[in-house]
Design a protein around this motif. Structure first.
Motif, PDB file in Angstrom:
ATOM      1  N   LYS A  70       0.855  -1.183   0.000  1.00 61.08           N
ATOM      2  CA  LYS A  70       0.000   0.000   0.000  1.00 61.08           C
ATOM      3  C   LYS A  70       0.892   1.234   0.000  1.00 61.08           C
ATOM      4  N   TYR A  71       0.792   2.041  -1.058  1.00 59.07           N
ATOM      5  CA  TYR A  71       1.606   3.244  -1.220  1.00 59.07           C
ATOM      6  C   TYR A  71       0.797   4.481  -0.861  1.00 59.07           C
ATOM      7  N   LYS A  72       1.433   5.391  -0.147  1.00 60.66           N
ATOM      8  CA  LYS A  72       0.877   6.734   0.042  1.00 60.66           C
ATOM      9  C   LYS A  72       1.970   7.717  -0.375  1.00 60.66           C
ATOM     10  N   MET A  73       1.687   8.544  -1.389  1.00 61.49           N
ATOM     11  CA  MET A  73       2.711   9.420  -1.970  1.00 61.49           C
ATOM     12  C   MET A  73       2.282  10.880  -1.918  1.00 61.49           C
ATOM     13  N   ASP A  74       3.276  11.727  -1.745  1.00 65.72           N
ATOM     14  CA  ASP A  74       3.112  13.181  -1.886  1.00 65.72           C
ATOM     15  C   ASP A  74       4.190  13.654  -2.851  1.00 65.72           C
ATOM     16  N   ILE A  75       3.746  14.189  -3.997  1.00 65.96           N
ATOM     17  CA  ILE A  75       4.655  14.552  -5.078  1.00 65.96           C
ATOM     18  C   ILE A  75       4.511  16.043  -5.374  1.00 65.96           C
ATOM     19  N   ASP A  76       5.632  16.728  -5.455  1.00 64.36           N
ATOM     20  CA  ASP A  76       5.643  18.163  -5.742  1.00 64.36           C
ATOM     21  C   ASP A  76       6.471  18.369  -7.010  1.00 64.36           C
ATOM     22  N   VAL A  77       5.804  18.793  -8.100  1.00 64.71           N
ATOM     23  CA  VAL A  77       6.434  18.860  -9.415  1.00 64.71           C
ATOM     24  C   VAL A  77       6.864  20.286  -9.730  1.00 64.71           C
ATOM     25  N   ASP A  78       8.101  20.425 -10.174  1.00 67.80           N
ATOM     26  CA  ASP A  78       8.601  21.677 -10.744  1.00 67.80           C
ATOM     27  C   ASP A  78       8.540  21.508 -12.256  1.00 67.80           C
ATOM     28  N   ALA A  79       7.396  21.893 -12.839  1.00 71.52           N
ATOM     29  CA  ALA A  79       7.164  21.619 -14.251  1.00 71.52           C
ATOM     30  C   ALA A  79       8.131  22.384 -15.146  1.00 71.52           C
ATOM     31  N   ALA A  80       8.514  23.578 -14.741  1.00 71.00           N
ATOM     32  CA  ALA A  80       9.407  24.378 -15.579  1.00 71.00           C
ATOM     33  C   ALA A  80      10.768  23.723 -15.746  1.00 71.00           C
ATOM     34  N   ASN A  81      11.217  23.007 -14.730  1.00 70.67           N
ATOM     35  CA  ASN A  81      12.543  22.394 -14.757  1.00 70.67           C
ATOM     36  C   ASN A  81      12.516  20.872 -14.903  1.00 70.67           C
ATOM     37  N   PHE A  82      11.317  20.326 -15.059  1.00 74.77           N
ATOM     38  CA  PHE A  82      11.151  18.878 -15.236  1.00 74.77           C
ATOM     39  C   PHE A  82      11.808  18.086 -14.100  1.00 74.77           C
ATOM     40  N   THR A  83      11.509  18.482 -12.895  1.00 78.38           N
ATOM     41  CA  THR A  83      11.968  17.759 -11.712  1.00 78.38           C
ATOM     42  C   THR A  83      10.797  17.601 -10.755  1.00 78.38           C
ATOM     43  N   TYR A  84      10.960  16.751  -9.769  1.00 75.68           N
ATOM     44  CA  TYR A  84       9.954  16.669  -8.709  1.00 75.68           C
ATOM     45  C   TYR A  84      10.592  16.159  -7.431  1.00 75.68           C
ATOM     46  N   ASN A  85       9.959  16.484  -6.310  1.00 74.15           N
ATOM     47  CA  ASN A  85      10.323  15.941  -5.006  1.00 74.15           C
ATOM     48  C   ASN A  85       9.240  14.958  -4.575  1.00 74.15           C
TER      49      ASN A  85
END
Length: 615
Positions: free
Chosen positions: A30-45
């Motif tokens: 069972k996965y619980k994820m929180d993803i924060d995307v920096d779309a301008a730089n094509f990265t995410y945390n």
């Protein structure tokens, strides 16, 4: 009497113990994820916690995970493999024999930087071997128990080369597939910790609770249920997008009992949705333009596709399915697929949709290990695709069966001398085309040949029983053959071994014909290395077609019916026997044509010597 009773009791105890040790089980996450995307730089945390349940009888001291994006860089194992194979490698990974991975700019390499991992709140040691991460547990995970893993990482979205990545060929910003640290499957064969070289995947059935923060102007398509459609762009008529102080909208997705969670994001996506009677609800997520005009035309075909699949192969298990424009061709994931959206015709687009959709049966619901047995995944899927396509897009000229094109392609490829066994691991084929034929074509023809051997009614019954017994599990080829043998009453192990583990070929011929006053005697010969039963057909002048079924002795039970007409069962042909004589009660003046397999299902590599027109 006491001694005998104790002996019997001990036998029962140890017997039951062995049975339980070897009983089927499957792991759960069972996965619980929180993803924060920096779309301008094509990265995410990313942050995620995983509840992992060990349903096996084994104690686990380590857990293996996949970091697929680490393959997308110069010098990676994937790059090395492409360089070594040159023009024989997957065409999407090379250009003119030169690896595309070798020239990825440093800022567009795939990177998954793991900051830390904890087990039950305490730091654990981990080791990264490119696309494989080995996590050393502080507390061994005992059978029938659950542990909690948590981790943080950041990632660089790679240049789109194979399935995942940024800025695909049709201008989709982000194709987010195999994008998170993902637990490997553990089963009787151990951890499925295969290095990623561009082919297939395997994973435990898992639940997902995923929160994604991204620029509010983006639309996301994903495999799952969108829990807050009124807060984001694209899924409702509402324009009241909720954004934070950074201009990001929050997307909340959930999915139950799927193999992975995939998504894609683009500012120009539109979302169309319609419901198939009997399920599922279908989403088209794509860039609307003249180049994607066939998506609208595809809707009634996709509706009929799901209805046929549900009736013929088993009911689709989840509430929705999404066709999402992205990736580099077509690739299936839980409750969705990524496909290129531009097509030459509605038939071409639907063919791709039918193939990828059919993976929901033969890779998702019937979740074979496609890294080990890609022929069960790609081959069974190709069979279903051809089955449905033949009904919804019937050929202009009548064909003997829906699979004749694949049979002809197989015959042509065999004669190149490049064929490789279907039993090879997906990433370990030496030639990209040989992989395609071993997995897609021979896997499809595995079912076609079974239909010829056991009869189409028995094959259809086998496919449904396979679904009924093994959906939402991880079956193997032994499980499938077991059902096929139960349904048909035949021994089929010989065929499975020949077709999958070898490159031996079928080659029967008419050797001689002797006409008598009231009958005709035909001598058949086996010039091949793969023995098969033979259906010998006679077309009479009054347009009757008769089938004389010559069973192979290894079957031990003959075929007694088929959809291609009534059958007369002949004596067995022993697999060690070169020639076989058959006498039919017709003279030359009564016969218009005769030969081996009028249905053209037999994958005979020299079919020209199988038929005689009587003049």
């Amino acid at each position: 009497m006491v001694r005998n009773f104790l002996s019997i009791a001990l036998i029962l105890v140890f017997g039951l113990g062995f049975s339980q040790k070897g009983a089927y089980y499957q792991q759960k996450a069972k996965y619980k994820m929180d993803i924060d995307v920096d779309a301008a730089n094509f990265t995410y945390n990313g942050k995620q916690s995983i509840q992992y349940t060990n349903n096996s009888p084994d104690q686990l001291d380590v857990i293996y995970m996949h970091l697929y994006w680490n393959a997308f860089k110069s010098g990676s194992m994937m790059d090395q493999r492409v360089r070594n194979q040159g023009k024989n490698s997957d065409k999407r990974l090379q250009k003119d024999g030169v690896s595309r991975l070798a020239s990825i700019p440093a800022d567009q390499e795939g990177k998954q930087n793991i900051h830390w991992i904890k087990q039950n709140g305490k730091d654990v040691k981990f080791e990264i071997q490119e696309t494989i991460m080995k996590v050393y547990l502080n507390e061994p995970l005992k059978p029938n128990s659950t542990t909690s893993l948590s981790m943080e990482w950041d990632a660089n979205i790679p240049m789109q080369i194979r399935r995942s990545g940024r800025n695909n060929s049709e201008g989709v910003d982000m194709t987010m597939t195999q994008w998170y640290p993902k637990i490997s499957e553990y089963d009787y064969d151990g951890w499925a910790a295969f290095d990623y070289l561009g082919r297939e995947f395997h994973a435990p059935f898992s639940d997902f609770d995923v929160t994604i923060k991204i620029d509010k102007n983006y639309v996301i398509g994903a495999g799952g249920t969108l829990e807050n459609p009124f807060d984001v762009k694209g899924y409702t008529a509402s324009t009241d997008i909720k954004a934070d102080q950074n201009g990001k909208a929050t997307w909340k997705w959930t999915a139950k009992n799927i193999l992975d969670f995939a998504w894609a994001a683009d500012r120009d996506y539109s979302v169309d949705q319609f419901t198939v009677l009997g399920g599922p609800k279908v989403y088209f997520v794509y860039q609307k333009s003249d180049k994607t005009k066939y998506w609208e035309e595809a809707k009634p075909y996709v509706t009929k596709y799901f209805q046929i699949m549900n009736a013929q192969f088993g009911q689709y298990a989840w509430p929705s399915y999404s066709f999402i424009q992205g990736g580099d061709g077509g690739m299936e994931y839980g409750m969705c697929t990524m496909i290129l959206g531009e097509a030459r015709s509605v038939k071409d687009l639907c063919g791709l949709m039918f193939h990828e959709g059919s993976h929901s049966w033969y890779q998702q619901m019937l979740a074979t290990n496609e890294s080990v047995r890609p022929w069960m995944d790609e081959g069974f899927t190709s069979y279903a695709e051809a089955y449905v396509s033949n009904q919804l897009f019937p050929p202009a000229k009548p064909q003997p069966n829906p699979f004749i094109g694949s049979i002809n392609s197989y015959i042509k490829f065999v004669k190149t001398g490049k064929e490789e066994p279907a039993s090879w691991l997906g990433d370990h084929h030496d030639d990209g085309t040989a992989y395609t034929f071993a997995s897609y074509v021979k896997g499809e023809l595995f079912l076609v040949e079974l239909g010829y051997i056991m009869g189409e009614q028995n094959l259809a019954k086998t496919m449904k029983q396979y679904y009924d017994e093994w959906s939402m599990k991880h079956p193997t080829d032994r499980d499938f053959i077991h059902i096929a043998q139960q349904v048909s009453g035949m021994d089929l192990k010989w065929f499975h071994n020949y077709w999958i583990n070898t490159t031996k070929t079928i080659d029967y011929a008419i050797k001689n014909v002797k006409y008598d006053a009231s009958s005709t005697t035909i001598t058949l010969t086996n010039n091949g290395t793969l023995p098969m039963p033979v259906d010998f057909n006679v077309l009479t002048k009054d347009r009757q077609v008769l089938t004389y079924h010559i069973p192979l002795n290894m079957m031990h039970t003959p075929k007694t019916k088929d959809i291609y007409g009534p059958i007369s069962v002949m004596p067995y042909w022993y697999w060690t026997q070169k020639d076989y004589e058959i006498t039919v009660p017709f003279n030359k003046s009564q016969i218009q044509a005769m030969g081996i397999d009028f249905s053209q299902r037999l994958a005979d590599i020299n079919p020209a010597d199988n038929i005689i027109e009587v003049k």
